[in-house]
Write a protein that holds these residues in place. Structure first.
Motif, mmCIF file in Angstrom:
data_model
loop_
_atom_site.group_PDB
_atom_site.id
_atom_site.type_symbol
_atom_site.label_atom_id
_atom_site.label_comp_id
_atom_site.label_asym_id
_atom_site.label_seq_id
_atom_site.Cartn_x
_atom_site.Cartn_y
_atom_site.Cartn_z
ATOM 1 N N SER A 192 -98.271 31.651 28.473
ATOM 2 C CA SER A 192 -97.059 31.265 29.207
ATOM 3 C C SER A 192 -95.786 31.742 28.515
ATOM 4 N N LEU A 193 -95.925 32.155 27.247
ATOM 5 C CA LEU A 193 -94.786 32.638 26.476
ATOM 6 C C LEU A 193 -94.749 34.165 26.410
ATOM 7 N N LYS A 212 -89.964 36.166 16.472
ATOM 8 C CA LYS A 212 -91.064 36.153 15.503
ATOM 9 C C LYS A 212 -92.020 34.996 15.750
ATOM 10 N N LEU A 213 -91.491 33.843 16.129
ATOM 11 C CA LEU A 213 -92.347 32.686 16.392
ATOM 12 C C LEU A 213 -93.344 33.009 17.497
ATOM 13 N N PHE A 214 -92.879 33.601 18.589
ATOM 14 C CA PHE A 214 -93.764 33.916 19.711
ATOM 15 C C PHE A 214 -94.771 34.996 19.330
ATOM 16 N N GLU A 215 -94.334 35.951 18.505
ATOM 17 C CA GLU A 215 -95.252 37.002 18.061
ATOM 18 C C GLU A 215 -96.323 36.430 17.136
ATOM 19 N N TYR A 216 -95.960 35.476 16.310
ATOM 20 C CA TYR A 216 -96.954 34.792 15.478
ATOM 21 C C TYR A 216 -98.010 34.124 16.362
ATOM 22 N N GLU A 274 -86.970 32.064 27.468
ATOM 23 C CA GLU A 274 -87.228 32.332 26.054
ATOM 24 C C GLU A 274 -87.496 33.815 25.808
ATOM 25 N N ASN A 275 -87.441 34.202 24.530
ATOM 26 C CA ASN A 275 -87.680 35.605 24.159
ATOM 27 C C ASN A 275 -89.103 36.037 24.479
ATOM 28 N N GLY A 276 -90.089 35.226 24.123
ATOM 29 C CA GLY A 276 -91.478 35.559 24.381
ATOM 30 C C GLY A 276 -91.983 36.699 23.503
ATOM 31 N N TYR A 277 -93.214 37.131 23.761
ATOM 32 C CA TYR A 277 -93.818 38.231 23.004
ATOM 33 C C TYR A 277 -94.321 39.288 23.978
ATOM 34 N N ASP A 278 -94.416 40.509 23.502
ATOM 35 C CA ASP A 278 -94.827 41.637 24.337
ATOM 36 C C ASP A 278 -96.342 41.779 24.269
#
Length: 418
Positions: free
Chosen positions: A390-391, A326-330, A199-203
């Protein structure tokens, strides 16, 4: 991919990125190249160039110019027939086969152990295919969005079978395929025997940096003049916030601090609809130009609530497999999320698992009830920190490094056997 490149360099790998030169029309370049990454930007002749570093914003509150809108309409007419087939960056891919390709790029490709092509656009996979054939490298074809079977760029009865044919033909030469969601994995398993999901994930490093400069909220007990709901991203025809705006109008008729919503990004379509479709909501809506990456993260962290909207279409694997960054950053922002999506959507599963789903519904009365609970202090959320971590990009980049390591080892074994 920028985060993956940064992670790989930090772990001691040698990373080169080959891309096109960007012009002012591509918008503002807000992020620098990670330290240690070699960046090769090609002009239209396969020579090294440099992108235009414009300081102007990507989009304005007013949206596109009249001329820009006419060009966009023409492009959409062509796309309705040709889908994603016609791409002005085809020349970029063709340069990988050219004898006049910049010697620095030739050297980087000939010395590479693995080439990763990431799309969209699909022509990056054509470039990867050419590199595989010309230089004999291992090739990972990475899809952040589907090419064929795409639920947004549907194309026509003419383009759709051609897109499938291209996908299938290119991937025959790929050593592995990576995708961003389970449904997308199921789709590409039609074309390749080895498909991995990353998945893209978040930084998390970017969030930690922004959190240090974000102004703290008022202490408990200080009355709020308004609750701010923020949405970061573009508003398109399938992302019109009907239920949210109706719910806000209803909630703001009651006592207590009102709810205001800010749309940060390209939202010309919604702006044009407001006077006729949502006249009562206009006093509570604000439009903000598209933000740079760091600015967008700060906006999420400073908001009281975050709004998420995405297609709830389940008619195709492409539609079911949408998992935007955006979902992961949220989730990383750990703010309550109002999601105007179907409870059956894949994003809804992630929101529920995170513990941040204030409400998941396409019904205005259910969103209204959630807003009233929040205002009265009756909405208590329990974020699942382990699931959210985990994301993170650290976890996802490690998965990418592990996959590339496997491909390298398999390639080395093949060389020994031959």
């Amino acid at each position: 991919m920028e985060s993956f490149a940064r992670h790989l360099v930090d772990k001691g790998h040698d990373v080169s990125v080959v891309t096109t030169c960007k012009t002012a029309r591509d918008g503002r370049l807000t992020e620098g190249t990670p330290d240690g990454v070699r960046l090769f930007e090609l002009d239209n002749r396969g020579r090294l160039g440099a992108s235009a570093r414009s300081s102007s914003p990507v989009a304005s509150v007013q949206g596109r110019s009249a001329g820009g809108m006419r060009l966009l309409k023409i492009k959409r007419m062509v796309d309705r027939f040709l889908g994603q087939l016609l791409d002005h960056r085809l020349l970029f891919a063709a340069q990988f086969a050219s004898p006049f390709l910049a010697k620095e790029v030739k050297s980087a490709l000939s010395e590479a152990d693995i080439v990763v092509s990431s799309s969209p656009p699909w022509i990056t996979h054509l470039a990867g295919w050419i590199a595989k054939k010309r230089y004999g490298v291992r090739w990972l074809a990475d899809y952040r969005d589907q090419f064929s079977g795409n639920h947004i760029q549907i194309g026509s009865a003419f383009s759709r079978p051609l897109e499938r044919w291209i996908d299938r033909g290119l991937l025959r030469s790929a050593d592995c395929v990576s995708v961003i969601s389970g449904p997308m994995k199921t789709y590409y398993e039609q074309f390749h025997g080895r498909v991995e999901c990353i998945e893209n994930g978040y930084d998390e490093k970017a969030f930690a940096r922004i959190e240090q400069v974000v102004v703290d909220k008022p202490a408990s007990g200080v009355p709020k003049t308004a609750f701010v709901i923020r949405y970061a991203g573009s508003i398109s025809a399938d992302r019109i916030p009907h239920a949210l705006l109706q719910a806000i109008v209803q909630a703001n008729r009651g006592e207590g601090a009102p709810f205001h919503v800010e749309f940060c990004g390209e939202s010309g379509l919604l702006r044009s609809m407001m006077p006729k479709t949502f006249p009562e909501a206009q006093p509570f809506v604000r439009f903000v130009p598209q933000l740079g990456y760091s600015e967008a993260l700060a906006a999420m962290l400073e908001a009281d609530l975050l709004y998420f909207v995405e297609t709830s279409d389940t008619s195709s694997l492409s539609a079911r497999g949408v998992l935007t960054t955006k979902l992961f950053e949220y989730l990383a922002a750990k703010k309550p999320v109002i999601a105007e999506i179907s409870e059956e959507a894949l994003a809804a599963q992630y929101l529920r698992a995170s513990g941040l789903n204030m409400v998941i519904s396409v019904k205005s009365d259910e969103i209204h009830d959630a807003l009233i609970r929040y205002r009265s202090g009756g909405q208590v959320l329990a974020p699942d920190d382990a699931f959210i971590h985990s994301l993170s990009r650290a976890v996802k980049a490690q998965a990418m490094e592990d996959l590339l390591g496997q491909l390298y080892t398999e390639g080395a074994r093949t060389v020994v056997r031959s």
